[in-house]
Design an enzyme around this catalytic site. Structure first.
Site, short mmCIF file in Angstrom:
data_model
loop_
_atom_site.label_atom_id
_atom_site.label_comp_id
_atom_site.label_asym_id
_atom_site.label_seq_id
_atom_site.Cartn_x
_atom_site.Cartn_y
_atom_site.Cartn_z
N ARG A 27 66.19 94.18 35.25
CA ARG A 27 64.58 94.54 34.94
C ARG A 27 64.03 94.48 36.52
O ARG A 27 64.62 93.84 37.42
CB ARG A 27 64.10 93.98 34.12
CG ARG A 27 63.93 92.34 34.02
CD ARG A 27 63.13 91.76 32.83
NE ARG A 27 63.24 90.55 33.00
CZ ARG A 27 63.73 89.30 32.44
NH1 ARG A 27 64.54 89.94 31.60
NH2 ARG A 27 63.64 88.34 32.53
N ALA A 38 60.66 86.80 27.10
CA ALA A 38 62.14 86.22 26.91
C ALA A 38 61.63 85.12 25.82
O ALA A 38 61.04 84.20 25.99
CB ALA A 38 62.59 85.52 27.90
N SER A 70 75.03 96.34 22.03
CA SER A 70 74.80 98.06 21.86
C SER A 70 73.95 98.76 22.88
O SER A 70 74.09 99.72 22.71
CB SER A 70 74.38 98.07 20.32
OG SER A 70 72.98 97.47 20.20
N LYS A 91 70.65 97.51 23.37
CA LYS A 91 69.30 97.57 22.97
C LYS A 91 68.36 97.15 24.19
O LYS A 91 67.31 97.72 24.51
CB LYS A 91 69.11 96.29 21.89
CG LYS A 91 69.89 96.74 20.73
CD LYS A 91 69.71 95.41 19.73
CE LYS A 91 70.25 94.10 20.01
NZ LYS A 91 71.52 94.02 20.25
N SER A 92 68.58 96.01 24.99
CA SER A 92 67.84 95.80 26.19
C SER A 92 67.95 96.51 27.23
O SER A 92 66.84 96.64 27.82
CB SER A 92 68.51 94.31 26.57
OG SER A 92 68.38 93.14 25.65
N SER A 122 65.54 78.00 27.38
CA SER A 122 66.54 77.78 28.25
C SER A 122 67.18 76.31 27.91
O SER A 122 66.35 75.27 27.45
CB SER A 122 66.17 77.56 29.77
OG SER A 122 65.77 78.73 29.95
N HIS A 171 70.37 89.76 32.52
CA HIS A 171 69.37 90.66 32.04
C HIS A 171 68.17 90.59 33.11
O HIS A 171 67.48 91.74 33.40
CB HIS A 171 68.87 89.85 30.50
CG HIS A 171 69.48 90.25 29.59
ND1 HIS A 171 69.32 91.77 28.98
CD2 HIS A 171 70.35 89.66 28.61
CE1 HIS A 171 70.30 91.57 27.84
NE2 HIS A 171 70.74 90.53 27.28
N GLU A 199 58.41 82.88 29.27
CA GLU A 199 59.49 82.14 28.72
C GLU A 199 59.21 81.57 27.28
O GLU A 199 58.38 80.64 27.48
CB GLU A 199 60.39 81.54 29.52
CG GLU A 199 60.73 82.31 30.70
CD GLU A 199 61.81 81.46 31.44
OE1 GLU A 199 62.40 80.43 31.07
OE2 GLU A 199 62.26 82.15 32.53
N GLY A 251 69.90 97.20 16.83
CA GLY A 251 71.26 97.50 16.70
C GLY A 251 72.04 96.15 16.78
O GLY A 251 71.65 94.92 17.00
#
Length: 172
Positions: free
Chosen positions: A56, A34, A13, A15-16, A38, A52, A64, A9
């Protein structure tokens, strides 16, 4: 249970959020991949990453930006109960110095491994081609490759979802 789920999307929107909500049913042994490396000089992106993470399960493991996502997952002990990969566009951006054929082949290899995994995998994509054609050549290339990788992911996924304004639409 679905093996590969693709959620795509436009920006912001949901998504996550949808990916995390879906994976919550898989318990505390989920691995969140992820795909962003960084950058200590990017405070705004660091804030996004922090937000984010807060959304979770704190017990989930995080990988990462592994160079080879599928191999990094295969090396984990114990094996995860499920995986969330966020996002395909960031994965692409991290490898954008490669030629198109190499990028597509590398992603196809990842998809092969995800489809063979003994746990479900959610891949978060990005629909970035809904705006005017970018003037910049590199941006056009990025938009096109993101679209190609998204199409290939949706084709190989057992489920595909489009997120718009926080609402989900099942594509397949």
């Amino acid at each position: 249970m679905a093996n590969v789920i693709f959620i795509t999307g436009p920006t912001r929107s949901g998504k996550s959020r949808r990916a995390v909500e879906t994976a919550q049913a898989w318990g505390d042994d989920v691995v969140f991949v992820a795909t962003y490396r960084s950058d200590p000089d990017d405070a705004e992106m660091a804030d996004r990453v922090r937000r984010h993470r807060a959304e979770r399960n704190a017990k989930w493991r995080t990988l990462e930006a592994p160079a080879d996502i599928a191999q990094a997952l295969a090396d984990l002990r114990p094996a995860p109960s499920g995986v969330v990969i966020d996002s395909l566009a960031l994965w692409l951006g991290d490898r954008f110095d490669q030629d198109d054929a190499s990028l597509i082949a590398a992603w196809e290899h990842q998809l092969d491994r995800f489809n063979a995994a003994p746990y479900p995998v959610i891949i978060v994509g990005d629909e970035i081609g809904w705006a005017p054609v970018p003037i910049d050549r590199a941006l056009r290339r990025f938009r096109d490759l993101a679209g190609i990788l998204g199409q290939r992911t949706a084709a190989r996924a057992s489920e595909a979802w489009l997120m718009v304004a926080g609402c989900s639409v099942r594509l397949k």
